[in-house]
Design an enzyme around this catalytic site. Sequence first.
Site, short mmCIF file in Angstrom:
data_model
loop_
_atom_site.label_atom_id
_atom_site.label_comp_id
_atom_site.label_asym_id
_atom_site.label_seq_id
_atom_site.Cartn_x
_atom_site.Cartn_y
_atom_site.Cartn_z
N CYS A 56 10.10 46.76 -85.07
CA CYS A 56 9.87 47.30 -86.40
C CYS A 56 11.07 47.16 -87.35
O CYS A 56 10.90 46.83 -88.52
CB CYS A 56 9.42 48.76 -86.31
SG CYS A 56 10.57 49.87 -85.48
N HIS A 58 10.13 55.17 -85.90
CA HIS A 58 9.44 53.98 -86.41
C HIS A 58 9.88 53.78 -87.86
O HIS A 58 10.24 54.74 -88.55
CB HIS A 58 7.92 54.18 -86.32
CG HIS A 58 7.12 53.02 -86.81
ND1 HIS A 58 7.35 51.73 -86.41
CD2 HIS A 58 6.09 52.96 -87.71
CE1 HIS A 58 6.49 50.92 -87.01
NE2 HIS A 58 5.72 51.65 -87.80
N SER A 115 4.21 46.95 -85.70
CA SER A 115 3.97 48.05 -84.76
C SER A 115 2.96 47.58 -83.72
O SER A 115 2.23 46.61 -83.93
CB SER A 115 3.44 49.29 -85.49
OG SER A 115 3.02 50.28 -84.57
#
Length: 335
Positions: A140, A175, A192
């Site tokens: 990510c 994330h 992702s």
Amino acid sequence: MLLATVGSLEERDEEQEDEGDEELRDGGVPFYVNRSGFPVDEETWERMWRHVARIHPSGEALAKEIRGATDLPKIPIPSVPTYQPTTTIPQRLEAIQKYIRELQYNHTGTQFFEIKKSRPLTALMDIAKEMTREALPIKCLEAVILGIYLTNNMPAVERFPLSFKSQFSGNHFHHIVLGVHSGGRFGALGMSRREELMFKPLEFRTLLDLVQEFEGAYRGYWHTLRKVKIGQYVSHDPHSVEQIEWKHSILDVDKLTKEELRKELERHTRDMRLKIGKPAPPSPTKDRRNSMGSPLRGPGSPIRRISRVERRPSGDKKVLEQKSSTDMNGYQIRV
């Protein structure tokens, strides 16, 4: 609960937080970073395969099967997207996200490209170029840098880092995506394991709407969103020496009411708009060009032309000549 646990294992998207540690962890799951560059050195390569053998259910059998195969299919190399002048901004963003998807998510447990958040933008753009050359799977944080690189030539699109901290079963997960803003609408680019935690089209009227969209996606995977970190708009100058501001605002989502969250996000949106009008630091090329000038500049040079002494009436010519000599000698001493 068993299904939820299995789902959570697939959803762990790591953000490189402690860059000084060789082995990084997110949600209790370790992953390594390739710090040797390319081509990957033997030590890093072997460490990656040992790590795969430890974390994969099939263990060493899988590693031996892949490494011993002689007929592995050739993986196609994705092409960097190109556009026609008539291609709209939403279509360009969709093409960029398609390219990021085609690189695929990195499941090896070793991040191939080292991303140090403290590096200047120009250095991170060099890494992004390397990503397009190597065409390897990414995670990510790498996708955010690549997204910035691929949208640099789109001045109508503002970009900003948007990161999340969630909690599931006592573990925390990190994330990050690249928030985008254009034409009065917000969206996101990213990578992702989960489709709902990456691309968002340009259709969200406010930053609150975008954040709530991600929060709903986290709830769908039994995660509780704890924190949201939002950075400032990123310069479009690929040679800029400024650093990306990764966390201008840090919001404890679980502690804020909906109204408090709305006000904080509106404040951050105003701060980002103010950033647009501020000049970015000069690029290294400009700095080098300025530093190469001679201290003994002629009267026609730009720097001398704007000095206060030069703007005096012509009757002060004698004073001007004496002052110029003093200034130049003093400047020579300083140099």
